[in-house]
Write a protein that holds these residues in place. Structure first.
Motif, PDB file in Angstrom:
ATOM      1  N   GLU A   1       6.706  13.341   8.289  1.00 22.17           N
ATOM      2  CA  GLU A   1       6.011  14.179   7.309  1.00 22.17           C
ATOM      3  C   GLU A   1       5.156  13.357   6.351  1.00 22.17           C
ATOM      4  O   GLU A   1       5.181  13.539   5.149  1.00 22.17           O
ATOM      5  N   HIS A   2       4.420  12.407   6.962  1.00 16.15           N
ATOM      6  CA  HIS A   2       3.424  11.616   6.239  1.00 16.15           C
ATOM      7  C   HIS A   2       4.057  10.769   5.131  1.00 16.15           C
ATOM      8  O   HIS A   2       3.484  10.619   4.053  1.00 16.15           O
ATOM      9  N   ASN A   3       5.205  10.220   5.438  1.00 15.35           N
ATOM     10  CA  ASN A   3       5.916   9.315   4.527  1.00 15.35           C
ATOM     11  C   ASN A   3       5.737   7.890   5.047  1.00 15.35           C
ATOM     12  O   ASN A   3       6.371   7.490   6.028  1.00 15.35           O
ATOM     13  N   PRO A   4       4.878   7.087   4.426  1.00 12.15           N
ATOM     14  CA  PRO A   4       4.595   5.749   4.971  1.00 12.15           C
ATOM     15  C   PRO A   4       5.783   4.799   4.904  1.00 12.15           C
ATOM     16  O   PRO A   4       5.893   3.896   5.735  1.00 12.15           O
ATOM     17  N   ILE A   5       6.660   4.985   3.913  1.00 17.75           N
ATOM     18  CA  ILE A   5       7.847   4.131   3.831  1.00 17.75           C
ATOM     19  C   ILE A   5       8.732   4.357   5.053  1.00 17.75           C
ATOM     20  O   ILE A   5       9.152   3.409   5.733  1.00 17.75           O
TER      21      ILE A   5
ATOM     22  N   ILE B   1       0.840  -1.202   0.000  1.00 15.08           N
ATOM     23  CA  ILE B   1       0.000   0.000   0.000  1.00 15.08           C
ATOM     24  C   ILE B   1       0.873   1.249   0.000  1.00 15.08           C
ATOM     25  O   ILE B   1       0.607   2.224  -0.710  1.00 15.08           O
ATOM     26  N   ALA B   2       1.945   1.233   0.804  1.00 17.48           N
ATOM     27  CA  ALA B   2       2.814   2.403   0.923  1.00 17.48           C
ATOM     28  C   ALA B   2       3.558   2.700  -0.356  1.00 17.48           C
ATOM     29  O   ALA B   2       3.907   3.858  -0.626  1.00 17.48           O
ATOM     30  N   GLU B   3       3.830   1.681  -1.155  1.00 19.05           N
ATOM     31  CA  GLU B   3       4.654   1.867  -2.357  1.00 19.05           C
ATOM     32  C   GLU B   3       3.877   2.457  -3.520  1.00 19.05           C
ATOM     33  O   GLU B   3       4.480   2.877  -4.517  1.00 19.05           O
ATOM     34  N   ASN B   4       2.553   2.491  -3.431  1.00 15.83           N
ATOM     35  CA  ASN B   4       1.747   3.114  -4.484  1.00 15.83           C
ATOM     36  C   ASN B   4       1.131   4.387  -3.918  1.00 15.83           C
ATOM     37  O   ASN B   4       0.398   4.352  -2.934  1.00 15.83           O
TER      38      ASN B   4
ATOM     39  N   ASP C   1      31.120  20.104 -22.641  1.00 19.53           N
ATOM     40  CA  ASP C   1      32.139  19.199 -23.171  1.00 19.53           C
ATOM     41  C   ASP C   1      32.214  17.903 -22.384  1.00 19.53           C
ATOM     42  O   ASP C   1      33.229  17.219 -22.397  1.00 19.53           O
ATOM     43  N   ARG C   2      31.156  17.543 -21.699  1.00 18.87           N
ATOM     44  CA  ARG C   2      31.211  16.354 -20.864  1.00 18.87           C
ATOM     45  C   ARG C   2      29.887  15.589 -20.914  1.00 18.87           C
ATOM     46  O   ARG C   2      28.881  16.100 -21.403  1.00 18.87           O
ATOM     47  N   ILE C   3      29.944  14.387 -20.379  1.00 19.06           N
ATOM     48  CA  ILE C   3      28.777  13.506 -20.354  1.00 19.06           C
ATOM     49  C   ILE C   3      28.222  13.468 -18.936  1.00 19.06           C
ATOM     50  O   ILE C   3      28.963  13.220 -17.981  1.00 19.06           O
ATOM     51  N   ILE C   4      26.936  13.702 -18.800  1.00 21.64           N
ATOM     52  CA  ILE C   4      26.266  13.614 -17.513  1.00 21.64           C
ATOM     53  C   ILE C   4      25.517  12.287 -17.460  1.00 21.64           C
ATOM     54  O   ILE C   4      24.729  11.971 -18.356  1.00 21.64           O
ATOM     55  N   THR C   5      25.780  11.525 -16.415  1.00 25.38           N
ATOM     56  CA  THR C   5      25.073  10.264 -16.200  1.00 25.38           C
ATOM     57  C   THR C   5      23.929  10.492 -15.214  1.00 25.38           C
ATOM     58  O   THR C   5      24.114  11.144 -14.179  1.00 25.38           O
ATOM     59  N   CYS C   6      22.775   9.968 -15.536  1.00 25.95           N
ATOM     60  CA  CYS C   6      21.621  10.084 -14.643  1.00 25.95           C
ATOM     61  C   CYS C   6      21.028   8.706 -14.407  1.00 25.95           C
ATOM     62  O   CYS C   6      20.894   7.903 -15.338  1.00 25.95           O
ATOM     63  N   GLN C   7      20.678   8.448 -13.163  1.00 27.73           N
ATOM     64  CA  GLN C   7      19.923   7.244 -12.861  1.00 27.73           C
ATOM     65  C   GLN C   7      18.438   7.595 -12.837  1.00 27.73           C
ATOM     66  O   GLN C   7      18.061   8.767 -12.774  1.00 27.73           O
ATOM     67  N   ILE C   8      17.620   6.562 -12.903  1.00 28.27           N
ATOM     68  CA  ILE C   8      16.180   6.749 -13.068  1.00 28.27           C
ATOM     69  C   ILE C   8      15.464   6.154 -11.863  1.00 28.27           C
ATOM     70  O   ILE C   8      15.716   5.008 -11.477  1.00 28.27           O
ATOM     71  N   TRP C   9      14.579   6.952 -11.283  1.00 27.90           N
ATOM     72  CA  TRP C   9      13.737   6.494 -10.192  1.00 27.90           C
ATOM     73  C   TRP C   9      12.293   6.435 -10.681  1.00 27.90           C
ATOM     74  O   TRP C   9      11.921   7.121 -11.640  1.00 27.90           O
ATOM     75  N   LYS C  10      11.502   5.641 -10.008  1.00 27.39           N
ATOM     76  CA  LYS C  10      10.100   5.513 -10.408  1.00 27.39           C
ATOM     77  C   LYS C  10       9.194   5.667  -9.203  1.00 27.39           C
ATOM     78  O   LYS C  10       9.409   5.050  -8.148  1.00 27.39           O
ATOM     79  N   ALA C  11       8.184   6.500  -9.366  1.00 27.07           N
ATOM     80  CA  ALA C  11       7.086   6.587  -8.397  1.00 27.07           C
ATOM     81  C   ALA C  11       5.853   6.001  -9.070  1.00 27.07           C
ATOM     82  O   ALA C  11       5.621   6.216 -10.262  1.00 27.07           O
TER      83      ALA C  11
ATOM     84  N   MET D   1      11.816   6.874   0.699  1.00 23.16           N
ATOM     85  CA  MET D   1      10.662   7.579   0.141  1.00 23.16           C
ATOM     86  C   MET D   1       9.838   6.604  -0.689  1.00 23.16           C
ATOM     87  O   MET D   1      10.326   5.526  -1.061  1.00 23.16           O
ATOM     88  N   PRO D   2       8.594   6.960  -1.007  1.00 21.45           N
ATOM     89  CA  PRO D   2       7.744   6.067  -1.806  1.00 21.45           C
ATOM     90  C   PRO D   2       8.131   6.074  -3.282  1.00 21.45           C
ATOM     91  O   PRO D   2       7.318   6.324  -4.170  1.00 21.45           O
ATOM     92  N   ILE D   3       9.404   5.840  -3.549  1.00 19.01           N
ATOM     93  CA  ILE D   3       9.942   5.737  -4.903  1.00 19.01           C
ATOM     94  C   ILE D   3      10.967   4.608  -4.897  1.00 19.01           C
ATOM     95  O   ILE D   3      11.445   4.186  -3.843  1.00 19.01           O
ATOM     96  N   SER D   4      11.327   4.139  -6.076  1.00 18.41           N
ATOM     97  CA  SER D   4      12.333   3.079  -6.170  1.00 18.41           C
ATOM     98  C   SER D   4      13.203   3.326  -7.388  1.00 18.41           C
ATOM     99  O   SER D   4      12.760   3.880  -8.393  1.00 18.41           O
ATOM    100  N   ILE D   5      14.458   2.900  -7.288  1.00 26.48           N
ATOM    101  CA  ILE D   5      15.367   3.060  -8.410  1.00 26.48           C
ATOM    102  C   ILE D   5      15.035   2.002  -9.454  1.00 26.48           C
ATOM    103  O   ILE D   5      14.682   0.868  -9.120  1.00 26.48           O
ATOM    104  N   VAL D   6      15.112   2.369 -10.720  1.00 24.68           N
ATOM    105  CA  VAL D   6      14.774   1.454 -11.803  1.00 24.68           C
ATOM    106  C   VAL D   6      16.013   0.634 -12.151  1.00 24.68           C
ATOM    107  O   VAL D   6      17.085   1.177 -12.422  1.00 24.68           O
TER     108      VAL D   6
END
Length: 856
Positions: free
Chosen positions: A54-58, A26-29, A204-214, A183-188
Motif C-alpha cells: 500500500e505504497h509504504n516505502p519502508i 528518502i523513504a524516511e521523509n 483515577d489512573r495514569i496513562i503512559t504514552c510513547q511518542i512517535w515522529k513522522a 511505517m515511515p515513522i520512528s519512535i522518539v
C-alpha cells in the motif's frame, strides 16, 4: 505460568547496497509522498509489491528481495536517479523560509498545530476524511513555506476502518492493526536510547504514552500512542481507533491529544509560542498550556490564561451545532477535574468556559465553545461557513451585529503537488515552467495555462480518464473476488465504464446531508442520461459511512442496488474503501466533480478543489468553497442560494436542476467537437478553471493567510506579554477589569447628521457626536459610526464601521466627527457606539464590551 508470545524484540534492517543506500533516507521523509519521481523510484523496485504494501516505502525496502536490490545497485540509471532524488531532498530541506515577518524559522519560534487526524499518505492510515487530509496538506504547505511549525496528533493502532461491502451492498467495517515499526515513522528516544514517554491523568489512573515522529518535509509531526505495557489493557486501547468507541473513549482521546500533546512537546524540547487547534478535539491543550505558563513564570491563572488566549488559534470545520463534541458536565468533572485543581479555579468556573449560556447548569460542555473562549484568533474554513458559524455563536457576542462576530474566514485549499497527476504536472512544466511547483498560489504563473496547446491538454486528460477506468475495473474485480463472485461477474467487471465518455466523480463521507442518492431521485431519467445514444455519461462513486450511521449505510446500499439491479452497472461503479489512493485516482481522472450537499451544511469541501489543477470541472451546490468560487463559464451551480424549509422540496428542486445541467449544459459542451475533434468550449473552461482556481484554492495561499493574519500577530502577542516580568499581561488584565466597570458609564450626550443639500447619491453626510467618557481617556476607546443599507428585518445589512475623529477634547463632552459619501440609493441606517481599545486586547474576541447610543 503462561508462556509469553515474546519477551524481547530485535529490529532487523534490510542491508541496502551502498550504491542505493539513500533509498532509506528518502523513504524516511514523507516528502516522497508529494514527489512523483520518488514514488516512481519506489514503484520500480517491485511494482506488484509496491501495491501490496500500500505504497509504504519502508515496508517495500524491508520486503524487497536482496537479489532485486543487488540488481538495481548495478543499474547505473537507477543509481543516478536515487542520487538525484536524494540531492533534491537535500536542496528542498535547505531552502530558505518564506518571509512572514517574525516567522523566520528561528529556534525559538514554534507554532504547534494540533489535530485529531492527519492524512499525509495512505501508508500512514491515521485519517478518516476531509479534516485529516486538510491537516496533512497544511503540514506540507508549511514545509514548503518554511514556517516553523510542528504537528501533534494521535497514532491509532487500527486507524479508521477498512470498508467492505457484502453481497447486499451493506457496508461492513474491518479494522487492521498497523505495524508502526514498518511505517515511515520512528519512535522518539532520549539520550539513553529509551523511548521518551509522557504521563496523563485520566480518571483515577495514569496513562503512559510513547511518542512517535513522522518527518513531513521540514515539519516534524509528533504522534502519541497509549499502546504500551505500563498501561492496563483497556488503556492501551485509547489510541486504538479513530472516532471509535463511546463518548467516554472520545473524551479520553481528547485529553491525551490536548493535555498529553502539550506534555509531549515539552518532553521533546519544543516550547510553542503559538498553538493552533484544528477543530475542537484539541481544545484541552489550553488546560495544560495555562498550567505550564503558570509554572514557567510563577504567575496566577488569570495572567497565564491571558497569555495563552492571546496566542491561541482555533479553526472550526463544523457547520451545524450537532457536529460539535459535547460532554455532560458530570462526566467531564470525573475525567478532567483533577487537571483543573492545580490551576487555582473551581471546576464550576472551568465548566462555564465551555457553555454559551454560562448560567445554564444543564447545558453540556461544548469543545468548540471552550476553544473559542481560549483563543483570540477564530476562523471558519470558507466565507459562507464563517457566516454560518457567526450565526451559530452570535449569542456569545450579544453587543455586536452578527456580521461583526469575530470569526474570520480562511478558505481551505489543497496541496497542489500532492494531488496533481504526473502527466498534467509534466505538461505544466513544459508549457508554463517549473515555478508553479514552488509558487502554487501565484496567479500570474497559473495564468500561463492559456499557452498550453488545446490538443495536448485534451489528450492528457483523456489518458488520465483511461487510467481511472483501468484502476476502477481492477479494484472492482478484486472486490468481487473477495465476495466470491462468479467468473461471469468477473468478466463483466472488465467491461464496466468506457474510457472515452463523459466521466463524473462523486466521493465523500456518506452523511445524509451530503445527499449521495440525490442522483437517484428519478431513476428512469438518470438511466436515460447514462445511456444517451449521443452523449452518454458514467459516474464513479466512493465513500464511507460512519460505523454508527445506518442512514449513511442505506445510501450506499441504495446506490449499489441501483447499479446491480436496474441495469446501470456498466455506467456506474462504487469503489470500496475510499482512501487517499482512490481519491487521487478519482480527482485526476474525472471530467466533472459532483457535489450536492444540502446548503449550507458543507463547511468547505476540498475534493472539488483537487480536480482543478488536473483539468477537471466542478458541478456543485452553492455551498462551502464553491459558493465563493463559482462563476458562470467556469463550472456549474446546482440551483441557487435559496434554501427551502421543506427538505423534500429542496431535494426535488435540486435533483431536477442537476439532471437539467447534465442534459442541457455539461453533456452538450463535452461532446460538441470542432473539425479537429476537440471540444473547444470545454477546453476553454478547463483552462479558465485551472488559471483562476488553482492558485486561489491552494494550501500555499491558505497557510500564508494563517501566517499573516493569525500566526504572526499571535507570536507577537506572546512575546510582548511574556517579557518584563509579565507586566504587560498584568496591565492588560487590570485595564480589562476597569473597562468592564467604567465603559457602561460612558454615554452619548448628542449626535447629529447633516448634509449641505438633499441626501442624493454622491452627497456627503457629516456625522457628529458628543460623548461623555467619565473616568476613561479618549485613547482607551474608539467612537464609531456603524452604517449600511436597511434590510427588511429593519437591521443594518452589510454594515460598515468608521472610527470617528476626536476634534475637541479640551472640555467635556468630547466632540467626534466623520463623513460618508452616499454611494447608492435606498434607505440607509446608521448608529453610534463606543468600543474599548487596547494594544494588548483583541476586541471583541477577548472583550465583549460596547456602548450603543440609545435609539440609534
Amino acid at each position: 505460568m503462561r508462556f509469553p508470545r515474546y519477551s524481547h524484540t530485535l529490529g532487523v534492517a534490510q542491508n541496502l547496497p551502498a550504491e542505493i543506500s539513500d533509498l532509506r533516507r528518502i523513504a524516511e521523509n514523507l516528502y516522497w509522498s508529494w514527489n512523483h519521481d520518488a514514488r516512481n523510484l519506489f514503484r520500480e523496485i517491485d511494482r506488484e509489491l509496491w501495491d501490496i504494501v500500500e505504497h509504504n516505502p519502508i515496508k517495500l525496502i524491508l520486503r524487497a528481495k536482496s537479489e532485486r536490490l543487488q540488481e538495481l545497485a548495478k543499474n547505473e540509471d537507477f543509481v543516478e536517479r536515487v542520487q538525484r532524488i536524494a540531492n533534491n531532498l537535500d536542496d528542498y530541506l535547505s531552502q530558505p523560509a518564506t518571509n512572514f515577518g517574525f516567522l523566520s524559522g528561528g529556534k525559538n519560534q514554534i507554532i504547534a498545530y494540533f489535530c485529531a487526524e492527519f492524512g499525509i499518505t495512505e501508508s500512514l492510515p491515521i485519517y478518516s476524511g476531509g479534516l485529516g487530509i486538510l491537516a496533512g496538506d497544511h503540514l506540507k504547505a508549511a514545509s514548503d513555506l518554511g514556517i516553523p511549525l510542528v504537528g501533534v496528533g494521535l497514532l491509532y493502532s487500527r486507524g479508521y476502518f477498512r470498508q467492505r461491502l457484502n453481497s447486499d451492498g451493506w457496508q461492513q467495517e474491518e479494522y487492521l492493526t498497523s505495524d508502526f515499526h514498518n511505517m515511515p515513522i520512528s519512535i522518539v528516544r532520549g539520550e539513553d536510547n529509551r523511548p521518551i514517554t509522557i504521563k496523563v491523568e485520566v480518571l483515577d489512573r495514569i496513562i503512559t504514552c510513547q511518542i512517535w515522529k513522522a518527518i513531513v518535509g521540514k515539519i516534524e509531526l509528533y504522534l502519541l500512542d497509549s499502546n504500551v505495557l505500563e498501561n492496563a489493557p483497556g488503556d492501551q486501547n485509547i489510541t486504538d481507533t479513530l472516532y471509535g468507541g463511546d463518548q467516554e473513549m472520545r473524551l479520553c482521546q481528547e485529553i491525551i491529544l490536548g493535555i498529553g500533546g502539550m506534555r509531549a512537546l515539552r518532553a521533546v524540547g519544543k516550547r510553542p509560542d503559538v498553538c493552533h487547534m484544528n477543530e475542537g478535539h484539541a481544545a484541552f491543550l489550553t488546560i495544560e498550556r495555562i498550567r505550564q505558563v503558570m509554572e514557567d513564570f510563577g504567575t496566577d491563572f488569570r495572567t497565564a490564561r491571558k497569555i495563552v488566549v492571546s496566542s491561541n488559534v482555533f479553526t472550526t470545520h463544523t457547520p451545524v451545532p450537532a457536529g460539535f463534541d459535547l460532554f455532560a458536565v458530570e462526566t467531564l468533572q470525573k475525567y478532567v477535574g483533577h487537571h483543573i485543581a492545580p490551576l487555582g479555579i473551581t471546576f464550576e468556573e472551568f465548566a462555564q468556559l465551555g457553555k454559551l449560556d454560562q448560567e445554564n447548569e444543564g447545558e453540556a460542555f461544548n469543545m468548540a465553545v471552550f476553544a473559542m473562549e481560549n483563543a483570540n484568533y477564530l476562523n471558519g474554513v470558507a466565507k459562507l461557513h464563517a457566516k454560518v458559524t457567526r450565526g451559530m455563536f452570535h449569542s456569545r457576542w450579544p453587543g455586536y451585529p452578527e456580521d461583526e462576530v469575530p470569526i474570520q474566514a480562511v478558505t481551505n485549499g489543497i496541496h497542489t503537488t500532492t494531488w496533481i497527476s504526473q502527466p498534467i504536472a509534466e505538461l505544466l512544466d513544459r508549457a508554463i515552467g517549473l515555478e508553479w511547483r514552488s509558487q502554487s498560489s501565484d496567479s500570474e504563473i497559473w495564468n500561463r495555462v492559456w499557452q498550453i496547446d488545446d490538443r495536448e491538454l485534451w489528450e492528457t486528460k483523456a489518458t488520465l480518464r483511461k487510467e481511472l477506468v483501468r484502476f476502477s475495473r481492477s479494484r472492482l474485480k478484486s472486490n468481487l473476488k473477495r465476495r466470491g463472485a462468479t467468473p461471469l461477474d468477473l468478466m463483466e467487471a472488465e467491461t464496466v465504464l468506457d474510457p472515452d465518455i463523459l466521466t463524473i466523480g462523486f466521493a465523500r463521507r456518506f452523511a445524509t446531508y451530503k445527499r449521495a442518492a440525490l442522483m437517484l431521485s428519478d431513476k428512469d431519467r438518470l438511466k436515460a442520461i447514462l445511456y444517451h445514444p449521443e452523449r452518454p455519461v458514467q459516474i464513479v462513486i466512493a465513500g464511507k459511512s460512519h460505523p454508527k450511521d445506518d442512514g449513511g449505510k442505506k445510501l450506499i446500499q441504495e446506490l449499489v442496488t441501483f447499479m446491480k439491479d436496474e441495469g446501470a452497472r456498466s455506467r456506474m461503479v462504487f469503489l470500496e474503501d475510499y482512501d487517499m489512493e482512490v481519491a487521487r485516482r478519482l480527482v485526476q481522472g474525472v471530467d466533472v466533480w459532483l457535489n450536492n450537499p444540502r446548503r449550507p451544511h458543507e463547511a468547505s469541501g476540498t475534493s472539488g478543489m483537487k480536480v482543478v489543477p488536473n483539468g477537471g470541472l466542478n458541478c456543485s451546490v452553492l455551498d462551502g468553497w464553491w459558493d465563493e468560487a463559482y462563476e458562470a463559464g467556469i463550472g456549474w451551480a446546482i440551483g441557487d442560494e435559496r434554501q427551502f424549509p421543506d427538505e423534500s422540496q429542496q431535494d426535488w428542486i435540486d435533483s431536477q436542476a442537476l439532471y437539467h445541467l447534465i442534459e442541457s449544459e455539461i453533456g452538450p459542451k463535452f461532446y460538441n467537437r470542432n473539425h479537429e475533434g476537440l471540444p473547444h468550449e470545454w477546453i476553454h473552461m478547463m483552462k479558465r478553471s485551472m488559471a483562476q482556481h488553482s492558485p486561489q484554492f491552494s494550501t500555499a495561499r491558505m497557510v500564508s493567510d494563517y501566517a499573516r493574519n493569525f500566526y504572526v500577530p499571535a507570536w507577537n502577542a506572546f512575546q510582548a506579554l511574556t517579557t518584563n516580568g509579565l507586566s504587560r499581561a498584568q496591565a492588560a488584565l487590570d485595564w480589562r477589569a476597569r473597562i468592564r466597570t467604567e465603559l457602561p458609564k460612558a454615554k452619548f450626550v448628542s449626535t447629529n447628521a447633516e448634509t449641505s443639500g438633499e441626501p442624493i447619491v454622491g452627497a456627503v453626510i457629516n456625522f457628529q457626536a458628543e460623548v461623555a467618557l467619565g473616568s476613561l481617556s479618549p485613547n482607551e476607546v474608539d467612537v464609531q459610526l456603524v452604517y449600511g443599507p436597511v434590510e427588511s428585518s429593519r437591521d443594518i445589512g452589510s454594515s460598515q464601521v468608521l472610527n470617528m475623529s476626536l476634534i475637541e477634547s479640551e472640555a467635556a463632552p468630547l466632540r467626534y466627527e466623520t463623513s460618508v459619501q452616499l454611494e447608492s440609493a435606498g434607505e440607509i441606517g446608521y448608529a453610534f457606539r463606543i468600543v474599548p481599545k487596547h494594544e494588548d486586547i483583541v476586541i471583541p474576541a477577548e472583550l465583549n464590551c460596547v456602548v450603543w447610543q440609545n435609539g440609534g
